[in-house]
Design a protein around this motif. Structure first.
Motif, mmCIF file in Angstrom:
data_model
loop_
_atom_site.group_PDB
_atom_site.id
_atom_site.type_symbol
_atom_site.label_atom_id
_atom_site.label_comp_id
_atom_site.label_asym_id
_atom_site.label_seq_id
_atom_site.Cartn_x
_atom_site.Cartn_y
_atom_site.Cartn_z
ATOM 1 N N LEU A 172 4.560 -0.795 -8.981
ATOM 2 C CA LEU A 172 4.448 -1.487 -7.693
ATOM 3 C C LEU A 172 5.834 -1.667 -7.077
ATOM 4 O O LEU A 172 6.008 -1.513 -5.867
ATOM 5 C CB LEU A 172 3.797 -2.859 -7.884
ATOM 6 N N LEU A 196 1.916 -4.385 2.803
ATOM 7 C CA LEU A 196 0.906 -4.787 1.826
ATOM 8 C C LEU A 196 -0.253 -3.788 1.797
ATOM 9 O O LEU A 196 -0.783 -3.466 0.727
ATOM 10 C CB LEU A 196 0.391 -6.193 2.170
ATOM 11 N N VAL A 197 -0.634 -3.268 2.975
ATOM 12 C CA VAL A 197 -1.721 -2.284 3.028
ATOM 13 C C VAL A 197 -1.319 -1.043 2.233
ATOM 14 O O VAL A 197 -2.082 -0.548 1.389
ATOM 15 C CB VAL A 197 -2.057 -1.916 4.488
ATOM 16 N N LEU A 200 -1.441 -1.717 -1.476
ATOM 17 C CA LEU A 200 -2.801 -1.781 -2.015
ATOM 18 C C LEU A 200 -3.438 -0.397 -2.064
ATOM 19 O O LEU A 200 -4.152 -0.069 -3.017
ATOM 20 C CB LEU A 200 -3.660 -2.736 -1.175
ATOM 21 N N VAL A 201 -3.178 0.435 -1.044
ATOM 22 C CA VAL A 201 -3.735 1.794 -1.037
ATOM 23 C C VAL A 201 -3.275 2.542 -2.278
ATOM 24 O O VAL A 201 -4.076 3.136 -3.019
ATOM 25 C CB VAL A 201 -3.320 2.558 0.240
ATOM 26 N N ALA A 203 -2.056 1.275 -5.057
ATOM 27 C CA ALA A 203 -2.526 0.622 -6.278
ATOM 28 C C ALA A 203 -3.983 0.981 -6.559
ATOM 29 O O ALA A 203 -4.357 1.246 -7.709
ATOM 30 C CB ALA A 203 -2.364 -0.886 -6.155
ATOM 31 N N ILE A 204 -4.815 1.017 -5.508
ATOM 32 C CA ILE A 204 -6.234 1.319 -5.723
ATOM 33 C C ILE A 204 -6.415 2.789 -6.113
ATOM 34 O O ILE A 204 -7.219 3.122 -6.983
ATOM 35 C CB ILE A 204 -7.060 0.960 -4.463
#
Lengths: 258, 203
Positions: A172, A196-197, A200-201, A203-204
């Motif tokens: 991260l 943040l988007v 998260l993209v 990370a997912i």
């Protein structure tokens, strides 16, 4: 922000120390019990004793190097002091005409009773900070999850799923550096909530790959029969001694300052 | 980019047709955990910044708590994506645990906070049997989570505050929850769906 700072793998010296070998569940139980106990009292005595005991235990029994402990505690202690000051300034007792006035700062009236209460709250938060720091600096995350599964009977699918996700913390940090560099290249501000988007993209996406890899190896599959453990953990005398000491300490402190 | 990047989990049923089931797929577990971990890092940074927001309290007492709800986002965002029982609690406690391990001034209390905040949102979703994911339900869950945090902090950190300030704190936290948690989750899910990472999820 270096990767090693964000992925706190603890050193062998702490992991093999007395506190390091104590079951993480025992340490967690004591920490939560102390926290609840401190919530029952406004007396500054119990938290001050717990601070001293925790720091000595961390250094002597946990073998945490003093500079490392200090580096962890200083910023947190400052934040804790801030909460104490907030309590002092906005205490309901400052408005009480019966309370003894100590001083006035502009429109603010500070009373002796409010100072006493704020000191108690400051000590309580100090104890919470110290216990949290010593727990984190003597507990290996992998051992924590092993203990949650084997001794705490938490579902291995959820526990090891969370551990797998935790291993992504250093990535991260890398992602964050990449995203900021990309924004700089495009002439945008480096810090923006949209980062943040992006985080998260990525990370997912990584979670999806991880889930496929785990499924492909039969992770948590009921068809494979009984589960065996790679790193078996057992309760020890040490666990019992530490637990008993922690329980007796808070009970005695609460009774003594009642 | 590896070949795995292009592999997609084949949907066994059209994603939105079947009602959400109680059974967690591995993918649900890991995605929920990853959302928790990512917000754990956000929590940790927010905790360090929290001291720097102190001057807000000098403008209006407890004004800083209008930024509080950043700590409640995973309790709504993760269940909104995976729609499984327990997702709110799992994500919020995972995030709390990560921030505690990274170092937080709230130490082990982070776990207790995460538990009450996640459990409050979880109760609201359970009440709808995990079937309704409209903005009103998300808003109620967000405010419930804030209410749990409000009571917890009252007892543990602000026991000496005047009652008017406690109420003002509660109102600010509720507004904060509506904006950051309910609104923020909807916006984040929209952005994530547009990025194509939510294929195979009901959200």
């Amino acid at each position: 922000m270096t990767m090693s700072y964000l992925a706190p793998a603890i050193a062998h010296e702490q992991r093999d120390s007395l506190l390091g070998r104590t079951s993480p569940l025992v340490k967690l139980a004591i920490a939560v019990l102390w926290l609840l106990g401190l919530g029952l009292t406004v007396h500054p005595g119990p938290p001050l004793v717990l601070i001293v005991v925790t720091l000595i235990a961390g250094i002597e029994l946990g073998r945490i190097p003093l500079p490392r402990l200090a580096a962890r505690l200083v910023p947190l202690a400052l934040a804790a002091a801030g909460i104490a000051v907030t309590n002092l300034v906005f205490s309901g007792q400052n408005a009480d005409p019966a309370a003894t006035e100590l001083t006035r700062i502009g429109p603010l009236r500070i009373t002796e009773e409010a100072v006493a209460a704020a000191f108690g709250i400051g000590a309580r938060i100090g104890a919470i900070v110290a216990v949290g720091a010593v727990f984190a600096l003597t507990t290996d995350p992998t051992r924590l999850v092993d203990a949650l599964v084997q001794q705490g009977r938490i579902s291995p699918r959820f526990a090891y799923g969370a551990l797998a996700a935790y291993q992504a913390v250093p990535r991260l940090a890398d992602d964050l550096a990449t995203l900021r560099a990309a924004r700089r290249l495009r002439g945008l501000r480096e810090w923006h909530p949209r980062i943040l988007v992006g985080l998260l993209v990525r990370a997912i996406r990584r979670a999806d790959q991880l889930a496929i890899a785990m499924d492909a190896r039969g992770f948590g599959s009921p068809d494979l029969g009984a589960r065996t453990t790679f790193r078996p953990l057992h309760w020890s005398i040490l666990d019992a001694v530490v637990l008993l000491t922690g329980v007796v300490l808070i009970v005695v402190l609460l009774l003594a300052t009642r | 980019m590896t070949t795995l990047d292009r592999v997609r989990v084949p949907p066994t049923a059209p994603p939105s047709a079947a009602p959400p089931s109680a059974a967690w797929r591995t993918r649900d577990i890991v995605v929920t955990a990853v959302i928790g971990v990512a917000f754990g890092v956000v929590f940790w940074a927010w905790g360090l910044a929290w001291g720097a927001f102190e001057p807000l309290n000098l403008v209006v007492p407890v004004l800083r708590d209008s930024l509080y709800a950043v700590w409640l986002v995973p309790a709504v965002l993760a269940p909104l994506i995976v729609r499984r029982p327990g997702a709110a609690l799992f994500a919020e406690m995972g995030a709390a645990g990560v921030s505690a391990l990274l170092g937080s001034q709230w130490g082990v209390d982070t776990l207790l906070s995460g538990f009450v905040q996640g459990a409050a949102a979880e109760l609201v979703f359970a009440f709808t049997l995990y079937q309704v994911w409209s903005l009103p339900v998300l808003s109620v869950a967000a405010v419930a989570s804030a209410a749990a945090a409000w009571i917890h902090d009252w007892v543990l950190y602000y026991p000496d505050f005047a009652i008017e300030l406690q109420i003002l704190r509660g109102v600010l936290m509720a507004i904060s929850a509506l904006v950051f948690v309910a609104g923020g989750s909807v916006l984040l899910v929209r952005a994530l769906r547009r990025a194509g990472v939510l294929e195979g999820f009901p959200a």
